[in-house]
Design a protein around this motif. Structure first.
Motif, short mmCIF file in Angstrom:
data_model
loop_
_atom_site.label_atom_id
_atom_site.label_comp_id
_atom_site.label_asym_id
_atom_site.label_seq_id
_atom_site.Cartn_x
_atom_site.Cartn_y
_atom_site.Cartn_z
N ALA A 70 0.83 -1.21 0.00
CA ALA A 70 0.00 0.00 0.00
C ALA A 70 0.86 1.26 0.00
N ALA A 71 1.92 1.26 0.81
CA ALA A 71 2.79 2.43 0.90
C ALA A 71 3.53 2.66 -0.41
N VAL A 72 4.08 1.61 -0.98
CA VAL A 72 4.84 1.76 -2.23
C VAL A 72 3.93 2.22 -3.36
N GLU A 73 2.74 1.65 -3.45
CA GLU A 73 1.82 2.05 -4.52
C GLU A 73 1.36 3.50 -4.33
N ALA A 74 1.12 3.91 -3.09
CA ALA A 74 0.70 5.30 -2.84
C ALA A 74 1.81 6.27 -3.19
N LEU A 75 3.03 5.92 -2.83
CA LEU A 75 4.15 6.80 -3.15
C LEU A 75 4.37 6.88 -4.65
N GLY A 102 6.45 -2.20 -15.92
CA GLY A 102 6.81 -3.61 -15.78
C GLY A 102 7.30 -3.97 -14.40
N VAL A 103 6.84 -3.23 -13.40
CA VAL A 103 7.27 -3.46 -12.02
C VAL A 103 6.10 -4.03 -11.23
N CYS A 104 6.32 -5.16 -10.59
CA CYS A 104 5.33 -5.77 -9.72
C CYS A 104 5.82 -5.70 -8.28
N VAL A 105 5.03 -5.08 -7.40
CA VAL A 105 5.33 -5.09 -5.97
C VAL A 105 4.65 -6.32 -5.39
N GLU A 146 9.60 4.21 9.73
CA GLU A 146 10.23 5.17 8.80
C GLU A 146 9.24 6.29 8.43
N LEU A 147 8.02 5.92 8.13
CA LEU A 147 7.02 6.91 7.71
C LEU A 147 6.64 7.84 8.86
N GLY A 186 -0.45 2.54 5.87
CA GLY A 186 0.64 2.49 4.91
C GLY A 186 0.36 3.42 3.74
N ARG A 187 -0.89 3.39 3.28
CA ARG A 187 -1.30 4.28 2.19
C ARG A 187 -1.40 5.73 2.66
#
Length: 205
Positions: free
Chosen positions: A45-50, A62-65, A126-127, A182-183
């Motif tokens: 959720a955090a990576v997709e939001a960022l 072409g990146v899959c988390v 970290e966040l 996370g988001r």
């Protein structure tokens, strides 16, 4: 609709003992070239939001988390997705205490060499430190959880603990809350306040 979520589901089924053919077909169809291995759904959720905040479409790149349901599964996922499997480039994002699992599961001799980005405690830590406790409390209020938060900090176990630690623990006390925050926390980050592990991750994609 065939999308990256479908691919993630197929990989998870493959990792659980199912067939790998559908995942391979989807990887080719979606032109997946990189898998970012993360421990769980809150990291996803955090990576997709960022990514959204930076105007990046990871699927189009072409990146899959890939959330693995825990760091102990990294060897299995690396075997399926890395050089011996689908041949994807592998990147890791993990907590400091889980780094040994990534060290054992990702072979440094692979080409391209896997790189692991390590959070000091965990991604929530970290966040929270990047935003500051006061700002995170504002976000908790905006999420209509101020009453739950105030009840939580009155618990005897929380007395005397730093605010940042209390917030981190609060986010783990209810199912789905870590994913939600996370988001929320990632969306609230100013460009210059992104924690180094996340900033470095995106720089390398």
């Amino acid at each position: 609709m065939v999308d990256m979520r479908t691919f993630r589901d197929e990989v998870a089924g493959w990792a659980a003992g199912g067939p790998g053919g559908p995942a391979g077909e989807l990887a080719a169809l979606l032109r997946v070239r990189t898998a970012v291995l993360v421990e769980g759904l809150s990291d996803l959720a955090a990576v997709e939001a960022l990514a959204a905040g930076r105007g990046r479409d990871l699927a189009a790149e072409g990146v899959c988390v890939m959330p693995m349901g825990g760091a102990m599964s990294v060897g299995r996922y690396a075997g399926l997705l890395g050089p011996a499997g689908l041949g994807l480039r592998l990147i890791g994002l993990c907590d400091a205490r889980e780094k040994p699992f990534f060290d054992r599961g990702l072979d440094p001799s692979w080409t391209p060499r896997p790189h692991v980005h390590v959070c000091t405690a965990d991604l929530e830590d970290e966040l929270i430190r990047a935003l500051g406790a006061a700002r995170v409390e504002q976000l908790v209020e905006a999420e209509d959880e101020l009453r739950a938060w105030r009840t939580f900090v009155r618990q005897p176990a929380q007395h005397g603990r730093p605010r940042e630690q209390q917030l981190r623990r609060f986010m783990s006390t209810k199912k789905g809350r870590k994913i939600r925050y996370g988001r929320v926390l990632a969306e609230a980050l100013a460009p210059g306040r992104v924690p180094a592990p996340l900033d470095d991750l995106f720089a390398g994609l």
